[in-house]
Design a protein around this motif. Structure first.
Motif, short mmCIF file in Angstrom:
data_model
loop_
_atom_site.label_atom_id
_atom_site.label_comp_id
_atom_site.label_asym_id
_atom_site.label_seq_id
_atom_site.Cartn_x
_atom_site.Cartn_y
_atom_site.Cartn_z
N PRO A 177 59.66 32.10 39.38
CA PRO A 177 60.41 30.87 39.09
C PRO A 177 59.67 29.61 39.53
CG PRO A 177 61.33 31.96 41.00
CD PRO A 177 60.31 32.89 40.44
N SER A 178 58.63 29.77 40.34
CA SER A 178 57.89 28.61 40.83
C SER A 178 56.72 28.24 39.91
CB SER A 178 57.37 28.87 42.25
OG SER A 178 56.62 27.78 42.73
N CYS A 179 55.89 29.25 39.56
CA CYS A 179 54.70 28.94 38.75
C CYS A 179 54.77 29.55 37.35
CB CYS A 179 53.44 29.43 39.45
SG CYS A 179 53.28 31.24 39.54
N GLU A 180 55.82 30.35 37.07
CA GLU A 180 56.07 30.97 35.77
C GLU A 180 55.05 32.05 35.41
OE1 GLU A 180 56.50 27.93 32.82
OE2 GLU A 180 58.39 27.19 33.66
N ALA A 181 54.21 32.45 36.34
CA ALA A 181 53.28 33.54 36.08
C ALA A 181 53.99 34.88 36.24
CB ALA A 181 52.09 33.46 37.05
N PHE A 182 53.59 35.86 35.45
CA PHE A 182 54.15 37.21 35.60
C PHE A 182 53.38 37.91 36.71
CE2 PHE A 182 55.85 36.12 31.50
CZ PHE A 182 57.07 36.78 31.46
N ALA A 183 53.61 37.46 37.94
CA ALA A 183 52.84 37.96 39.08
C ALA A 183 53.73 38.31 40.27
CB ALA A 183 51.81 36.90 39.50
N LEU A 184 55.03 38.47 40.03
CA LEU A 184 55.92 38.87 41.12
C LEU A 184 55.77 40.36 41.40
CD1 LEU A 184 59.22 36.96 40.22
CD2 LEU A 184 57.64 36.43 42.10
N VAL A 185 55.64 40.70 42.68
CA VAL A 185 55.49 42.10 43.06
C VAL A 185 56.37 42.41 44.26
CG1 VAL A 185 53.13 42.32 42.17
CG2 VAL A 185 53.50 41.58 44.53
N ARG A 186 56.75 43.66 44.34
CA ARG A 186 57.42 44.19 45.53
C ARG A 186 56.41 45.12 46.18
NH1 ARG A 186 63.13 45.01 46.10
NH2 ARG A 186 63.27 44.73 43.84
N THR A 187 56.03 44.84 47.43
CA THR A 187 54.99 45.59 48.12
C THR A 187 55.60 46.56 49.11
OG1 THR A 187 53.48 43.70 47.92
CG2 THR A 187 52.89 45.39 49.51
N ASP A 188 55.08 47.78 49.14
CA ASP A 188 55.53 48.77 50.11
C ASP A 188 55.49 48.17 51.52
OD1 ASP A 188 55.77 50.65 48.09
OD2 ASP A 188 53.81 51.56 48.46
N GLY A 189 56.58 48.34 52.25
CA GLY A 189 56.64 47.86 53.62
C GLY A 189 57.11 46.44 53.78
N ARG A 190 57.29 45.72 52.67
CA ARG A 190 57.78 44.34 52.75
C ARG A 190 59.18 44.28 52.15
NH1 ARG A 190 53.34 39.69 52.01
NH2 ARG A 190 55.30 38.54 51.95
N TRP A 191 60.04 43.51 52.80
CA TRP A 191 61.43 43.44 52.36
C TRP A 191 61.58 42.59 51.11
CZ3 TRP A 191 64.74 38.98 52.62
CH2 TRP A 191 66.07 39.26 52.29
N GLY A 192 60.89 41.47 51.05
CA GLY A 192 61.07 40.54 49.94
C GLY A 192 60.13 40.79 48.78
N ILE A 193 60.20 39.89 47.82
CA ILE A 193 59.36 39.92 46.63
C ILE A 193 58.53 38.65 46.64
CG2 ILE A 193 59.42 39.79 44.09
CD1 ILE A 193 62.09 41.43 44.37
N HIS A 194 57.23 38.78 46.34
CA HIS A 194 56.37 37.61 46.42
C HIS A 194 55.47 37.52 45.20
CE1 HIS A 194 54.16 40.98 48.20
NE2 HIS A 194 53.04 40.35 47.90
N CYS A 195 55.00 36.30 44.97
CA CYS A 195 54.16 36.03 43.80
C CYS A 195 52.70 36.11 44.21
CB CYS A 195 54.48 34.65 43.23
SG CYS A 195 53.45 34.20 41.80
N ARG A 196 51.93 36.93 43.50
CA ARG A 196 50.51 37.06 43.80
C ARG A 196 49.73 35.84 43.34
NH1 ARG A 196 48.93 41.01 47.14
NH2 ARG A 196 47.05 41.43 45.96
N ALA A 197 50.32 35.01 42.49
CA ALA A 197 49.61 33.85 41.96
C ALA A 197 49.77 32.62 42.85
CB ALA A 197 50.09 33.54 40.55
N CYS A 198 51.02 32.32 43.25
CA CYS A 198 51.25 31.08 44.01
C CYS A 198 51.81 31.32 45.41
CB CYS A 198 52.18 30.15 43.23
SG CYS A 198 53.92 30.71 43.18
N GLY A 199 52.15 32.56 45.75
CA GLY A 199 52.66 32.84 47.09
C GLY A 199 54.15 32.65 47.27
N HIS A 200 54.87 32.32 46.20
CA HIS A 200 56.32 32.11 46.30
C HIS A 200 57.01 33.40 46.73
CE1 HIS A 200 60.22 30.38 45.39
NE2 HIS A 200 60.51 31.44 44.66
N ASP A 201 58.00 33.27 47.63
CA ASP A 201 58.74 34.43 48.14
C ASP A 201 60.19 34.36 47.71
OD1 ASP A 201 57.14 36.26 50.07
OD2 ASP A 201 56.51 34.23 50.60
N MET A 202 60.77 35.53 47.44
CA MET A 202 62.18 35.63 47.09
C MET A 202 62.78 36.83 47.80
SD MET A 202 61.94 35.15 42.93
CE MET A 202 63.69 34.75 42.77
N ASP A 203 64.05 36.71 48.21
CA ASP A 203 64.70 37.91 48.73
C ASP A 203 65.18 38.74 47.54
OD1 ASP A 203 67.47 37.22 48.02
OD2 ASP A 203 67.30 35.70 49.57
#
Length: 235
Positions: free
Chosen positions: A185-211
């Motif tokens: 929702p921040s940079c509109e890139a299809f780069a959101l990932v859920r990483t093993d061991g991390r609670w939230g979801i983050h964008c590999r392109a801009c670093g935006h975090d979401m719960d």
């Protein structure tokens, strides 16, 4: 709002680090015991190289010579936290124990002397008593909310991240990213990932975090808008 002492992000209220950097530390402390178990397999006579995934079992290769870096990481030793000259390879337990001792020393407790004067000193209940990698990681995870209020959490992040990167190079085991279907929702890139061991979801392109809950709502809105666009195009 104050800046994160680790990255260009914004620190959480009352803390020195942003949500993403705090999640790094929580994830690393959860991962370290698993990585240590993989390292221990290198020094088992019947073991061979790790297969490159956390929690994996079995060996498909002949025994390999033990890497001295593995022995150094698993051995007892000494480390300084947060500053000080460190050896080339810092033993895992030594690094975790040094940071636990540093955090315990700064954990405040208020008491009164015989004359009724209040004094703030290190809390006796915060003294680390762990004697294993898992124990140290559990202790540090429990006190992480307090550690995140200390400016030196940046050095904890650097030292723990550097050590885990070195361990991953030896075990070839890294947490996996699971791509998400909606764009950031921040940079509109299809780069959101859920990483093993991390609670939230983050964008590999801009670093935006979401719960996770915020992402689910965002994904539902994106899907609804996408379906409406398809319907309108087909009409």
């Amino acid at each position: 709002m104050s800046p994160c002492v680790i990255c260009p992000g914004t620190a959480l209220e009352g803390q020195q680090a942003c949500r993403s950097c705090a999640e790094d530390l929580r994830g690393w402390l959860a991962e370290l015991p698993q990585q240590a178990r993989l390292l221990e397999e290198f020094v088992t006579p019947s073991a061979g190289p790790a297969q490159g995934r956390l929690g994996g079992t079995g060996r498909a290769h002949a025994p390999a010579p033990v890497d001295l870096r593995v022995l150094a990481l698993l051995a007892p030793g000494h480390a300084d936290a947060p500053a000080g000259e460190q050896p080339d390879v810092v033993p895992i337990r030594a690094l975790l124990g040094a940071w636990a001792g540093h955090i315990a020393y700064h954990y405040p407790a208020v008491g009164r002397d015989a004359y009724g004067t209040a004094h703030t000193r290190p809390c006796d209940q915060a003294q680390p008593t762990a004697d294993s990698i898992t124990g140290w990681c559990n202790w540090l995870t429990g006190y992480l909310p307090f550690a995140l209020t200390l400016p030196l959490v940046a050095e904890l992040h650097d030292q723990l991240g550097d050590q885990l990167a070195e361990i991953r190079r030896l075990t070839h085991a890294t947490p996996r990213d699971h791509p998400q279907g909606a764009p950031c929702p921040s940079c509109e890139a299809f780069a959101l990932v859920r990483t093993d061991g991390r609670w939230g979801i983050h964008c590999r392109a801009c670093g935006h975090d979401m719960d996770p809950e915020a992402y689910d709502q965002h994904a539902a809105r994106f899907l609804h808008a996408h379906q409406a666009e398809i319907t309108q195009t087909a009409a």
